[in-house]
Design a protein around this motif. Structure first.
Motif, short mmCIF file in Angstrom:
data_model
loop_
_atom_site.label_atom_id
_atom_site.label_comp_id
_atom_site.label_asym_id
_atom_site.label_seq_id
_atom_site.Cartn_x
_atom_site.Cartn_y
_atom_site.Cartn_z
N VAL A 146 37.33 41.93 44.18
CA VAL A 146 37.80 40.95 43.20
C VAL A 146 39.16 41.35 42.66
CG1 VAL A 146 37.35 39.95 40.93
CG2 VAL A 146 35.50 40.15 42.60
N ALA A 147 39.33 42.63 42.33
CA ALA A 147 40.60 43.10 41.79
C ALA A 147 41.72 42.96 42.81
CB ALA A 147 40.47 44.56 41.34
N ILE A 148 41.44 43.30 44.05
CA ILE A 148 42.46 43.16 45.10
C ILE A 148 42.84 41.70 45.27
CG2 ILE A 148 42.84 43.36 47.59
CD1 ILE A 148 41.23 46.02 47.42
N GLY A 149 41.87 40.82 45.21
CA GLY A 149 42.15 39.38 45.29
C GLY A 149 43.07 38.93 44.16
N ARG A 150 42.79 39.42 42.96
CA ARG A 150 43.63 39.06 41.81
C ARG A 150 45.05 39.60 41.99
NH1 ARG A 150 40.93 40.69 36.42
NH2 ARG A 150 42.67 39.47 35.61
N ILE A 151 45.16 40.80 42.49
CA ILE A 151 46.47 41.40 42.72
C ILE A 151 47.23 40.60 43.77
CG2 ILE A 151 47.67 43.43 43.65
CD1 ILE A 151 45.43 45.11 42.28
N GLU A 152 46.54 40.23 44.85
CA GLU A 152 47.19 39.46 45.90
C GLU A 152 47.69 38.12 45.37
OE1 GLU A 152 44.18 39.33 48.91
OE2 GLU A 152 44.95 41.14 49.91
N ARG A 153 46.88 37.47 44.53
CA ARG A 153 47.31 36.19 43.96
C ARG A 153 48.50 36.38 43.03
NH1 ARG A 153 41.81 35.75 43.97
NH2 ARG A 153 41.59 36.19 41.75
N ILE A 188 46.60 47.04 38.27
CA ILE A 188 46.46 48.23 39.11
C ILE A 188 46.10 49.43 38.25
CG2 ILE A 188 47.73 49.86 40.58
CD1 ILE A 188 49.30 47.38 41.62
N ASP A 189 46.74 49.56 37.10
CA ASP A 189 46.42 50.66 36.19
C ASP A 189 44.95 50.62 35.77
OD1 ASP A 189 48.93 51.77 36.25
OD2 ASP A 189 49.60 50.80 34.39
N LYS A 190 44.43 49.42 35.49
CA LYS A 190 43.03 49.28 35.11
C LYS A 190 42.11 49.74 36.24
CE LYS A 190 43.68 45.34 32.04
NZ LYS A 190 43.42 43.90 31.87
N ILE A 191 42.44 49.34 37.45
CA ILE A 191 41.63 49.73 38.61
C ILE A 191 41.63 51.25 38.77
CG2 ILE A 191 41.47 49.63 41.13
CD1 ILE A 191 42.61 46.75 40.88
N LEU A 192 42.80 51.84 38.65
CA LEU A 192 42.90 53.28 38.78
C LEU A 192 42.14 53.99 37.66
CD1 LEU A 192 46.63 53.64 39.88
CD2 LEU A 192 44.57 53.83 41.31
N LYS A 230 59.33 39.04 35.77
CA LYS A 230 59.05 40.32 35.12
C LYS A 230 57.65 40.34 34.52
CE LYS A 230 62.43 40.89 32.23
NZ LYS A 230 63.49 41.36 31.32
N ALA A 231 57.25 39.24 33.89
CA ALA A 231 55.93 39.17 33.28
C ALA A 231 54.83 39.26 34.34
CB ALA A 231 55.78 37.88 32.47
N GLU A 232 55.00 38.57 35.46
CA GLU A 232 54.02 38.62 36.54
C GLU A 232 53.94 40.02 37.14
OE1 GLU A 232 51.85 36.50 37.78
OE2 GLU A 232 52.38 34.80 36.52
N ALA A 233 55.08 40.65 37.33
CA ALA A 233 55.08 42.01 37.88
C ALA A 233 54.39 42.98 36.92
CB ALA A 233 56.51 42.46 38.16
N LEU A 234 54.67 42.85 35.63
CA LEU A 234 54.02 43.69 34.64
C LEU A 234 52.51 43.48 34.64
CD1 LEU A 234 54.16 45.69 32.30
CD2 LEU A 234 54.55 43.75 30.77
#
Length: 63
Positions: free
Chosen positions: A8-15, A53-57, A43-47
């Motif tokens: 799910v997290a990877i899917g969100r990151i990909e989107r 990613i930080d949450k996943i880690l 910039k907001a999307e990248a942040l």
């Protein structure tokens, strides 16, 4: 359960990255004001993607 969260997290990151790519693609009719606005959205999307990613880690570290 953990695998499902990662999927799910990877899917969100990909989107999110897809949205970043769409915002990063220049348009021929872009004016200066619109360019600044698009840059801020990018910039907001990248942040947001980096924070996800930080949450996943963090979850991986706690597990």
């Amino acid at each position: 359960m953990a695998d499902e969260r990662f999927i799910v997290a990877i899917g969100r990151i990909e989107r999110a990255l897809s949205r970043v790519e769409q915002l990063a693609t220049p348009r021929a009719t872009t004016g200066d004001g619109e360019l600044v606005e698009r840059h801020e959205r990018l910039k907001a999307e990248a942040l947001a993607a980096i924070q996800e990613i930080d949450k996943i880690l963090a979850v991986q570290t706690d597990a």
